[in-house]
Design a protein around this motif. Structure first.
Motif, PDB file in Angstrom:
ATOM      1  N   ASP A 211       0.602  -1.651   0.376  1.00 18.53           N
ATOM      2  CA  ASP A 211       0.010  -0.455   0.149  1.00 18.53           C
ATOM      3  C   ASP A 211       1.054   1.067   0.288  1.00 18.53           C
ATOM      4  O   ASP A 211       1.956   1.576   0.348  1.00 18.53           O
ATOM      5  N   LYS A 213       0.733   5.055   1.566  1.00 17.23           N
ATOM      6  CA  LYS A 213      -0.380   6.043   3.060  1.00 17.23           C
ATOM      7  C   LYS A 213       0.213   7.314   2.200  1.00 17.23           C
ATOM      8  O   LYS A 213      -0.806   8.565   2.861  1.00 17.23           O
ATOM      9  N   GLY A 225      -5.744   7.295   3.943  1.00 18.24           N
ATOM     10  CA  GLY A 225      -5.903   5.866   4.431  1.00 18.24           C
ATOM     11  C   GLY A 225      -4.909   5.060   3.473  1.00 18.24           C
ATOM     12  O   GLY A 225      -5.207   3.849   4.028  1.00 18.24           O
ATOM     13  N   TYR A 272      -5.570  -8.276   9.338  1.00 14.23           N
ATOM     14  CA  TYR A 272      -4.400  -8.015   8.391  1.00 14.23           C
ATOM     15  C   TYR A 272      -2.923  -7.723   9.435  1.00 14.23           C
ATOM     16  O   TYR A 272      -3.175  -7.048  10.769  1.00 14.23           O
ATOM     17  N   GLU A 286       2.117  -3.185  12.508  1.00 13.33           N
ATOM     18  CA  GLU A 286       0.268  -2.516  12.989  1.00 13.33           C
ATOM     19  C   GLU A 286      -0.400  -4.416  12.504  1.00 13.33           C
ATOM     20  O   GLU A 286       0.238  -4.680  11.400  1.00 13.33           O
ATOM     21  N   ASN A 288      -4.536  -5.266  11.805  1.00 15.20           N
ATOM     22  CA  ASN A 288      -5.661  -4.431  11.614  1.00 15.20           C
ATOM     23  C   ASN A 288      -6.288  -5.975  11.967  1.00 15.20           C
ATOM     24  O   ASN A 288      -6.241  -7.218  11.273  1.00 15.20           O
ATOM     25  N   ARG A 290      -9.513  -7.077  10.264  1.00 16.74           N
ATOM     26  CA  ARG A 290     -10.488  -6.469   9.002  1.00 16.74           C
ATOM     27  C   ARG A 290      -9.677  -6.769   7.725  1.00 16.74           C
ATOM     28  O   ARG A 290      -8.608  -6.536   7.904  1.00 16.74           O
ATOM     29  N   GLY A 292      -7.207  -4.700   4.354  1.00 17.29           N
ATOM     30  CA  GLY A 292      -6.922  -3.632   4.313  1.00 17.29           C
ATOM     31  C   GLY A 292      -8.156  -2.929   2.620  1.00 17.29           C
ATOM     32  O   GLY A 292      -8.886  -3.081   1.725  1.00 17.29           O
ATOM     33  N   ASP A 293      -7.677  -1.324   3.186  1.00 17.45           N
ATOM     34  CA  ASP A 293      -8.642  -0.891   2.513  1.00 17.45           C
ATOM     35  C   ASP A 293      -7.381   0.095   1.890  1.00 17.45           C
ATOM     36  O   ASP A 293      -7.313   1.584   2.460  1.00 17.45           O
ATOM     37  N   PRO A 294      -6.986  -0.159   0.487  1.00 15.65           N
ATOM     38  CA  PRO A 294      -7.593  -0.393  -0.806  1.00 15.65           C
ATOM     39  C   PRO A 294      -7.086  -2.025  -0.779  1.00 15.65           C
ATOM     40  O   PRO A 294      -7.636  -2.580  -1.968  1.00 15.65           O
ATOM     41  N   GLU A 295      -6.464  -2.485   0.257  1.00 12.35           N
ATOM     42  CA  GLU A 295      -6.257  -3.953   0.117  1.00 12.35           C
ATOM     43  C   GLU A 295      -6.583  -4.734  -0.396  1.00 12.35           C
ATOM     44  O   GLU A 295      -6.498  -6.121  -1.121  1.00 12.35           O
TER      45      GLU A 295
END
Ligand code: AMP
Ligand code: GLY
Length: 433
Positions: A211, A213, A225, A272, A286, A288, A290, A292-295
């Motif tokens: 991603d 950032k 994001g 994630y 880190e 997450n 959920r 990823g957004d965009p992943e």
């Protein structure tokens, strides 16, 4: 199968598309805070309320939902998953205690230390109002300051990028007025993301994604994001080693085990992991709870299995019984964001959407009025290219972006050969020293 989706951004549009592609005769219902036109189009019904509103449970019961999928972190942190399970509705998305891995960065670093999870950088947790940050920042020398709570990916500040050592001290004190804080060692290397389906015990991994950032080309400008992401036609990325991916998988599996020990809760949903490949192997930036957004937009469209089969195995604890596979194709996803995003975004401005041809369009934060599409202050559209190589996928994404007309900005460099060459060169230099 009656499926409830919670969330209305680009990630959730990708989830909705995956549900819609299922052969299990899906009927999709969505709860979102704003009407996402892409998701609305795929739904039998939708409800516009906050994604943390307990009315979600009443809606799910009324609609006789058989499976719920939670996209963003805020409903997980608000315990929506717990309430749905308690109402007898299976959920893809961990209970609140397990989701702490995302919404409390202080908890997570302490947890990693307690269970000796590999890849934890040097750190110290400070509680709201506590003193002593100056001394610890001096001791580490090169630091990252992280508010413990959710900040939409925009609260973390990195020395060198955002401030010098004195600036770090000032920011730490500012954060401590309102939140707990983690001061940690700054890691140097290249970042990558690994996402996994988790059924409480078993993990099934998606290919690595990178991603971006920063808002502008060359990784300049403020944190966002996420401006876009790419994956390769194999599981790993050109700048990481097979052993890095294997280590990331081991770390994530040990997290799932340790969460159960620590909280008594089985982790069921998406995990994630964000990692830094460094000269000395990988470290954890880190976790997450959920996609990823965009992943999500990179991996879900190339999932070979029926997505609802995977979801069912997550909630039934039978992920080991299915063979989760992804197509061996490269993907590049670029976000079109309002011009001036994130500091001064061009809101309420009309976007005309032309034919996508070779690209796939995901709607994110836009709204519809009188049959026209308008921007909000957040990321507007994810545009995805899928091809045999990253280079071709990038060209497809770029051609899709050119069909969007309006006050929009996107990063030209994500997925280009030049950017990937730089990533490889960076890692080679680090490993040589
Ligand atoms: P996060 O919200 O934890 O994903 O952090 C946002 C961004 O800050 C990450 O994508 C990294 O680029 C950067 N970051 C976080 N932790 C570290 C670290 N320990 N060392 C270097 N960069 C970091
Ligand atoms: N793309 C970063 C995230 O979803 O947190």
């Amino acid at each position: 199968m009656k499926v409830l989706l919670v969330g209305g951004a680009g990630r959730e549009h990708a989830i909705a598309e995956s549900v819609a592609r299922s052969k299990k005769d899906p009927e999709l219902f969505t709860v979102m805070s704003k009407k996402n036109p892409g998701i609305a189009h795929l739904c039998k019904d939708f409800l516009i309320i906050k994604e943390t509103d307990p009315q979600i449970i009443d809606y799910a019961i009324k609609k006789k939902i058989e499976l719920a999928i939670i996209g963003p972190e805020t409903p997980l942190a608000a315990g929506i998953s717990d309430r749905l399970w308690d109402a007898g509705i299976p959920v893809v998305g961990p209970r609140r205690l397990a989701a702490q891995i995302e919404f409390d960065k202080a908890w997570t670093r302490d947890f990693m230390k307690k269970y000796a999870i590999a890849g934890c950088p040097g750190f110290k947790v400070f509680r709201k109002g506590e003193d002593g940050t100056d001394e610890f920042i001096d001791e580490l020398g090169d630091v990252v300051i992280k508010p413990a709570g959710l900040t939409g990916g925009k609260g973390v500040r990195v020395m060198g990028d955002h401030f010098d050592i004195e600036g770090a001290k000032v920011y730490a004190k500012e954060v401590l007025k309102n939140d707990d804080l983690v001061v940690e060692e700054r890691l140097i290397g290249e970042e990558f993301t690994v996402q996994a389906f988790v059924d409480g015990k078993n993990l099934a991994f998606a290919p690595c994604v990178q991603d971006h950032k920063r808002a502008y080309d060359g990784d300049k400008g403020p944190n966002t994001g996420g401006m876009g992401s790419y994956s390769d036609a194999k599981d790993i990325l050109p700048f990481i080693k097979g052993s890095d991916y294997a280590d990331a998988k081991k770390i994530m599996a040990s997290v799932v085990q340790a969460i159960q020990k620590e909280t008594g809760v089985a982790y069921q949903g998406i995990l994630y992991g964000q990692f830094m490949a460094t000269a000395k192997g990988i470290s954890v930036i880190e976790f997450n709870a959920r996609f990823g957004d965009p992943e999500a937009m990179n991996v879900l469209p190339i999932l070979e299995n029926d997505f609802l089969d995977v979801c069912s195995s997550i909630v039934n604890g039978t992920l080991d019984k299915i063979n989760v596979k992804f197509k061996k194709q490269a993907t590049v996803c670029k976000y079109a964001v309002p011009a001036g995003y994130p500091d001064d975004p061009a809101k309420d401005s009309i976007v005309e959407i032309g034919a996508m041809k070779d690209a796939i369009l995901f709607y994110s934060s836009v709204y519809e009025k009188d049959n026209k599409i308008y921007t909000t202050g957040s990321r507007a559209f994810g545009v995805l290219g899928i091809a045999d190589t990253i280079k071709e996928a990038e060209m497809k994404a770029q051609s899709g972006l050119s069909a969007l007309k309006g006050a929009l900005h996107s990063r030209r460099d994500i997925g280009t050969e030049e950017l990937i060459r730089k990533r490889i060169q960076h890692m080679n230099e680090l490993r040589a020293h």
